[in-house]
Scaffold this active site. Structure first.
Site, mmCIF file in Angstrom:
data_model
loop_
_atom_site.group_PDB
_atom_site.id
_atom_site.type_symbol
_atom_site.label_atom_id
_atom_site.label_comp_id
_atom_site.label_asym_id
_atom_site.label_seq_id
_atom_site.Cartn_x
_atom_site.Cartn_y
_atom_site.Cartn_z
ATOM 1 N N ASN A 15 0.885 -1.231 -0.092
ATOM 2 C CA ASN A 15 -0.189 -0.167 -0.020
ATOM 3 C C ASN A 15 0.966 1.085 -0.014
ATOM 4 O O ASN A 15 1.527 1.597 0.976
ATOM 5 C CB ASN A 15 -0.886 -0.128 1.212
ATOM 6 C CG ASN A 15 -1.694 1.287 1.275
ATOM 7 O OD1 ASN A 15 -1.832 2.059 0.635
ATOM 8 N ND2 ASN A 15 -2.286 1.374 2.563
ATOM 9 N N LYS A 17 0.103 4.410 -0.585
ATOM 10 C CA LYS A 17 -0.559 5.279 -0.073
ATOM 11 C C LYS A 17 -0.319 6.547 -0.786
ATOM 12 O O LYS A 17 -0.422 6.414 -1.932
ATOM 13 C CB LYS A 17 -0.071 5.856 1.717
ATOM 14 C CG LYS A 17 -0.116 4.551 2.619
ATOM 15 C CD LYS A 17 0.127 4.910 3.955
ATOM 16 C CE LYS A 17 -0.058 3.306 4.957
ATOM 17 N NZ LYS A 17 0.065 3.598 6.134
ATOM 18 N N HIS A 104 -9.786 1.463 4.855
ATOM 19 C CA HIS A 104 -8.401 1.611 5.606
ATOM 20 C C HIS A 104 -8.745 2.732 6.621
ATOM 21 O O HIS A 104 -9.613 3.598 6.734
ATOM 22 C CB HIS A 104 -7.508 2.144 4.485
ATOM 23 C CG HIS A 104 -6.065 2.104 5.255
ATOM 24 N ND1 HIS A 104 -5.660 3.092 6.162
ATOM 25 C CD2 HIS A 104 -4.847 1.182 5.123
ATOM 26 C CE1 HIS A 104 -4.101 2.787 6.504
ATOM 27 N NE2 HIS A 104 -3.851 1.660 6.064
ATOM 28 N N GLU A 106 -6.946 5.192 7.574
ATOM 29 C CA GLU A 106 -6.820 6.628 7.431
ATOM 30 C C GLU A 106 -7.843 7.165 6.947
ATOM 31 O O GLU A 106 -8.269 8.263 6.785
ATOM 32 C CB GLU A 106 -5.377 6.590 6.665
ATOM 33 C CG GLU A 106 -4.220 6.317 7.144
ATOM 34 C CD GLU A 106 -3.053 5.691 6.496
ATOM 35 O OE1 GLU A 106 -2.890 5.660 5.359
ATOM 36 O OE2 GLU A 106 -2.289 5.358 7.465
ATOM 37 N N GLU A 174 -5.544 -5.003 10.826
ATOM 38 C CA GLU A 174 -4.520 -3.811 11.049
ATOM 39 C C GLU A 174 -4.791 -2.985 12.402
ATOM 40 O O GLU A 174 -5.498 -1.863 12.406
ATOM 41 C CB GLU A 174 -4.390 -2.860 10.082
ATOM 42 C CG GLU A 174 -4.296 -3.613 8.570
ATOM 43 C CD GLU A 174 -3.547 -2.508 7.752
ATOM 44 O OE1 GLU A 174 -2.368 -2.380 7.415
ATOM 45 O OE2 GLU A 174 -4.593 -1.499 7.367
ATOM 46 N N GLY A 180 2.113 2.440 11.019
ATOM 47 C CA GLY A 180 2.994 3.490 10.642
ATOM 48 C C GLY A 180 3.643 4.180 12.045
ATOM 49 O O GLY A 180 4.258 5.132 12.174
ATOM 50 N N SER A 212 3.219 -1.641 10.902
ATOM 51 C CA SER A 212 4.612 -1.638 10.767
ATOM 52 C C SER A 212 5.468 -2.812 10.470
ATOM 53 O O SER A 212 6.320 -3.434 11.314
ATOM 54 C CB SER A 212 4.913 -1.216 12.264
ATOM 55 O OG SER A 212 4.171 0.066 12.537
ATOM 56 N N GLY A 234 4.531 1.682 4.631
ATOM 57 C CA GLY A 234 5.826 2.377 4.639
ATOM 58 C C GLY A 234 7.032 1.400 3.763
ATOM 59 O O GLY A 234 7.787 1.863 3.196
HETATM 60 P P1 PGA Z 1 2.524 0.702 7.775
HETATM 61 O O1 PGA Z 1 1.045 0.623 7.079
HETATM 62 O O2 PGA Z 1 2.976 -0.650 7.286
HETATM 63 O O3 PGA Z 1 3.338 1.898 7.253
HETATM 64 O O4 PGA Z 1 2.294 0.432 9.214
HETATM 65 C C1 PGA Z 1 0.151 -0.317 6.844
HETATM 66 C C2 PGA Z 1 -1.079 0.109 6.408
HETATM 67 O O5 PGA Z 1 -1.456 1.295 6.543
HETATM 68 O O6 PGA Z 1 -1.704 -0.661 5.713
#
Ligand code: PGA
Length: 255
Positions: A15, A17, A104, A106, A174, A180, A212, A234
């Site tokens: 992803n 983003k 998601h 976000e 998640e 993140g 993460s 990330g």
């Molecule tokens: P992250 O994000 O690996 O940066 O923690 C995961 C996600 O938002 O799907």
């Protein structure tokens, strides 16, 4: 028995983003494509910003070129067409991608998407033959009844789906606090929560962990008996790191 045991090919979703220039996207996707040729067991899905999807199809990021390398959108509207400024429809996504990330955190936290909207998107994605990656996780753990609340939310989101539709969707567990943050959930914790979530899914629904994930901890989740893959944020825009994660998943797949 979970699908993780019965169909052990792993699924790795990147992803991206709201990251990458077009030039970055081309370098990253070409790098994944070139190495994915040598990893035939893992299924890899790249989810770039939707404006780069067509460009990536032209680069050969498509099952027509490599059956196990696919594209996904990071979101979509549930309607087919109409006056929805700024949105993309499932029909549009379907022309260039196989997967779509929905719900998601976000989008639920920053853009205030609600469960009703997400469940409409889920049904719409399935109706159009897309594979939805439904994201779900707790904001905070430790509060009384949080795990029961999570299962109830999942039950609401998937209400009305047939067993066949449940088998087609992917659930990404998640924990919001792990996304993140550099603070991933412990594998034994993930295993326990996923076991509870699986109680309302079809045994063949693929379930991923996200939050993460990096090249150092990926194996510890991929080895869990009830986890089919990873949703990587990330670490998916760092080519070497992402390829290392894909390679670990390929080594652990038996297809
Ligand atoms: P992250 O994000 O690996 O940066 O923690 C995961 C996600 O938002 O799907």
């Amino acid at each position: 028995m979970s699908k993780a045991n019965s169909m052990p090919n792993k699924l790795i979703i990147g992803n991206w983003k709201m990251n990458t220039s077009l030039a970055d996207a081309i370098v990253l996707a070409s790098g994944v494509r070139d190495q994915a040729e040598h990893m035939e067991k893992v299924e890899i899905v790249l989810c770039p910003p939707c404006i780069w999807l067509t460009e990536l199809v032209h680069l050969g990021i498509s099952p027509r070129t490599l059956p196990h390398l696919k594209l996904g959108a990071q979101n979509m509207h549930f309607e087919d067409r109409g006056a929805f400024t700024g949105e993309i429809s499932p029909i549009m996504v379907k022309e260039v991608a196989e997967y779509v990330i929905l719900g998601h955190s976000e989008r639920t936290h920053i853009l205030k998407e609600n469960p009703e909207l997400i469940s409409n998107k889920l049904q719409s994605a399935l109706d159009h033959g897309l594979t939805p990656i439904l994201c779900l996780g707790e904001d905070r753990h430790g509060q009384e009844g949080w795990q029961r609340h999570l299962v109830q939310t999942l039950n609401y989101l998937i209400r009305g789906l047939s067993p066949e539709e449940l088998r087609k969707m992917v659930l990404a567990y998640e924990p919001v606090w792990a996304i993140g943050s550099g603070n991933p959930a412990r594998p034994d914790y993930v295993q326990e929560v996923v076991e509870a979530l699986r109680s309302v899914l079809d045994p063949e629904t693929r379930v991923l962990y996200g939050g993460s994930v990096d090249e150092k901890n990926a194996r510890s989740y991929l080895e869990l008996p009830n986890i089919d893959g990873l949703l990587v944020g990330g670490a998916s825009i760092k080519l070497k790191t992402f390829l290392t994660i894909c390679q670990i998943a390929d080594d652990l797949s038996f297809k």
